[in-house]
Design a protein around this motif. Structure first.
Motif, short mmCIF file in Angstrom:
data_model
loop_
_atom_site.label_atom_id
_atom_site.label_comp_id
_atom_site.label_asym_id
_atom_site.label_seq_id
_atom_site.Cartn_x
_atom_site.Cartn_y
_atom_site.Cartn_z
N ASP A 86 0.82 -1.22 0.00
CA ASP A 86 0.00 0.00 0.00
C ASP A 86 0.85 1.27 0.00
OD1 ASP A 86 0.87 -0.59 2.55
OD2 ASP A 86 -0.85 0.36 3.52
N VAL A 111 -7.32 -3.47 -1.82
CA VAL A 111 -6.88 -2.80 -0.58
C VAL A 111 -6.41 -3.81 0.46
CG1 VAL A 111 -7.69 -1.39 1.36
CG2 VAL A 111 -8.42 -0.86 -0.95
N ARG A 114 -3.06 -5.21 -0.55
CA ARG A 114 -2.02 -4.17 -0.47
C ARG A 114 -1.65 -3.88 0.98
NH1 ARG A 114 -4.77 -1.70 -4.90
NH2 ARG A 114 -5.83 -0.17 -3.61
N HIS A 115 -2.62 -4.01 1.87
CA HIS A 115 -2.36 -3.75 3.28
C HIS A 115 -1.52 -4.87 3.90
CE1 HIS A 115 -3.06 -1.96 7.16
NE2 HIS A 115 -3.40 -3.14 7.63
#
Ligand SMILES: Cc1cc2nc3c(=O)[nH]c(=O)nc-3n(C[C@H](O)[C@H](O)[C@H](O)COP(=O)(O)OP(=O)(O)OC[C@H]3O[C@@H](n4cnc5c(N)ncnc54)[C@H](O)[C@@H]3O)c2cc1C
Length: 286
Positions: A86, A111, A114-115
């Motif tokens: 991220d 998301v 990516r986190h």
């Protein structure tokens, strides 16, 4: 009673978790434990374990603060292997100095992934279609490993060779991207088919890389006439793209997509990028 674990999945075997706080301690732990693996965010590692891979010891890298930073020197940008995906599209150093590359990586996955996922895990999972390696290869980046014998810096393209870095327990500590590297032409809109990216390390010697078309990403120089810079006329672009493609190994069938389709589509997309017709990552992300 119904088994809650699907047939395609297995229960993860018990393992010991190690949480070193320094790079040296991580490398020493991995060297002392014959059936061990490093873990970044654990996405691919745990997926592999659910599919049956057994590790008795896992060396978690999350507590090593020095792996989680992005810094710059006069010559390059250093991205620690523990940096989360991220951060790639949002980090100020990357956005200021390598905006093309930040834009190319910003749309990776979703998301949640990516986190959780890390740069090191993305690279060391060594998957055909992952985004980070082709960009590094086109940008002339290097990767740095910590080993029991000391640090080792190699071209990023080494990760697409047949050598298995995990075999010698090397810990990927960082990637180094030349400060003047550029990736102005990038197209990932055909994934899971393939991704094509075009860049240079600051010397203007253009390279193109493709991911998803072979077992691992491939990179090769573009044979442009002397004194001509990109973008180029579409007729010349078609010839350069076709020549570039003919120097690559045979493209494979993967993700239900045939190698023949890839062999037709990759040079067509590359030609559009070289002619400046296709939408680059930067303008698409804007
Ligand atoms: C739904 C979904 C969508 C996705 N979409 C994309 C996408 O669009 N683009 C893309 O690029 N990727 C995509 N991915 C892949 C994702 O980016 C990777 O799963 C993630 O980056 C792996 O990182 P990790 O830290 O979790 O790796 P881990 O699972 O922790 O590690 C992966 C492998 O690398 C080794 N390893 C980890 N760190 C190191 C290190 N520092 N040194 C040496 N070895 C190490 C581990 O031992 C393991 O073998 C997707 C994944 C999912 C599940």
């Amino acid at each position: 009673m119904i088994d809650p674990v699907p047939r395609s999945r297995k229960r993860i075997s018990p393992f010991r978790l190690h949480r070193p706080e320094t790079i040296d301690a991580a490398v020493a732990a991995r060297a002392a434990l014959p059936n061990s693996a490093y873990m970044g965010g654990g996405i691919d590692l745990l997926n592999g374990m659910k599919a049956g891979t057994e590790w008795t010891d896992i060396v978690l890298l999350r507590d090593i603060a020095s792996l989680r930073t992005i810094t710059r020197s006069d010559s390059h940008i250093r991205i620690g292997s523990g940096v989360g995906l991220d951060a790639l599209g949002r980090n100020d150093v990357l956005l200021d100095l390598l905006p093309d590359i930040a834009a190319a990586w910003a749309p990776i996955a979703n998301v949640r992934i990516r986190h959780q996922g890390t740069v090191g895990g993305n690279l060391m999972a060594r998957k055909a279609h992952y985004d980070i390696l082709p960009v590094l290869m086109a940008a002339g980046a290097t990767v740095v490993f910590a080993t029991v014998d000391g640090p080792l810096e190699l071209p990023a393209a080494w990760l697409s060779s047949s050598t298995k870095p995990a075999a010698f327990g090397a810990l990927l500590t960082e990637v180094r991207i030349p400060v003047h590297a550029r990736i102005p032409f990038h197209d990932r809109s055909h994934l899971p088919g393939f991704l094509v990216t075009v860049g240079h390390c600051g010397d203007g010697a253009w390279r193109a890389a493709v991911a998803g078309a072979h077992d691992l990403p491939r990179v090769a120089s573009l044979d442009l006439p002397v004194g001509i810079d990109l973008p180029i006329h579409s007729t010349l672009a078609r010839r350069v793209a076709e020549d570039w493609c003919s120097g690559l190994p045979i493209m494979c069938e993967r993700a239900g997509i045939s190698g023949t389709w890839r062999r037709r589509a990759v040079p067509a997309v590359l030609a559009r990028l070289l002619a400046g017709i296709a939408v680059s990552a930067r303008s698409r992300a804007a």
